[in-house]
Design an enzyme around this catalytic site. Sequence first.
Site, mmCIF file in Angstrom:
data_model
loop_
_atom_site.group_PDB
_atom_site.id
_atom_site.type_symbol
_atom_site.label_atom_id
_atom_site.label_comp_id
_atom_site.label_asym_id
_atom_site.label_seq_id
_atom_site.Cartn_x
_atom_site.Cartn_y
_atom_site.Cartn_z
ATOM 1 N N HIS A 19 116.497 -51.468 79.002
ATOM 2 C CA HIS A 19 115.427 -50.925 78.491
ATOM 3 C C HIS A 19 114.491 -51.482 77.354
ATOM 4 O O HIS A 19 113.498 -50.423 77.848
ATOM 5 C CB HIS A 19 116.670 -50.740 76.681
ATOM 6 C CG HIS A 19 116.073 -50.144 76.013
ATOM 7 N ND1 HIS A 19 115.535 -48.842 75.535
ATOM 8 C CD2 HIS A 19 115.884 -50.547 74.460
ATOM 9 C CE1 HIS A 19 115.384 -48.689 74.690
ATOM 10 N NE2 HIS A 19 115.052 -49.454 72.922
ATOM 11 N N ASP A 62 118.388 -48.091 81.732
ATOM 12 C CA ASP A 62 118.411 -47.779 80.559
ATOM 13 C C ASP A 62 119.783 -47.092 79.935
ATOM 14 O O ASP A 62 120.048 -46.230 79.872
ATOM 15 C CB ASP A 62 117.665 -47.057 79.757
ATOM 16 C CG ASP A 62 116.760 -47.603 78.340
ATOM 17 O OD1 ASP A 62 118.227 -48.286 77.508
ATOM 18 O OD2 ASP A 62 115.942 -47.627 78.211
ATOM 19 N N SER A 89 110.966 -47.419 72.147
ATOM 20 C CA SER A 89 111.760 -47.428 71.817
ATOM 21 C C SER A 89 111.681 -46.148 70.639
ATOM 22 O O SER A 89 111.577 -45.318 70.827
ATOM 23 C CB SER A 89 112.989 -48.516 71.232
ATOM 24 O OG SER A 89 114.023 -48.002 71.917
#
Length: 275
Positions: free
Chosen positions: A248, A218, A112
């Site tokens: 995610h 996601d 991320s």
Amino acid sequence: MTNDVQSQPSALEFTGHAGKLAGRRWPSVNPTWIALLCHGYGEHSGRYDAVAERLAADGAAVYALDHAGHGRSDGERVLITDFEDVVDDFARLEWTARAEHPGLPVVLIGHSMGGMIAARYAQRHPDELAAVVLSGPVLGSWAAVDALLGVAEIPDDPIDPQTLSRDPAVGEAYVNDELVWHGPFKRPTVRALATCLETINRSQPISVPALHLHGEDDQLVPAGPSVEAWARLGGRRSEEKLYPGARHEIFNETNKNEVLDDLLSFVRREVAPQG
């Protein structure tokens, strides 16, 4: 080749740009490579125990730290004004890992926001890395950043735990984790995210072997902008795989074993081939 010894993390401590940086190491018997784990926004390295244990079992000496303002590290919570400072902080972790395991190849694994940091790290320090793996990375652009910069007051909306994984236990653990930040974004951090994305976009492609992994479902960091950016940033030695239905946190998804199998296959092929 796997290592059957259970890996127990030990604490590390560094001095970073905002004060103390809390780190962790997960040992491996006779390691053949070093894995550096770079966590995402609002979370901390302790959420990667299962990932670290799997990597250690496969011969990695695993290291991670809590970014400034995150987890057990010093700094105002989730306040980052310049991600170049965070890259500098992360270099201290790499130096420690190399000092303890001289000569081993280093693989940087970022998730991320940590994927964004890892991409920038690979641009700045290509000679230090054998490979880089990005999981659900913030690359190219992020609609959430653009939206937050466009409002007069950032809403006090925490991350929706249902966007993390199809496994409801992951969201429940996230909500109950006291080291996770459950408050709003801070405007200086949002500006710094936008600046870092711009810097990555105008810098050279990643030159080391690189793997981009992303969940197709996601909703927190949608795959589209990252896939588009990867076509420019991945370089000639890059690969990419998307996982249908995955959200995610693909390392915490219902198909997490598949994801880690893919990661380790890439590492074995590109970095640490086994005889």
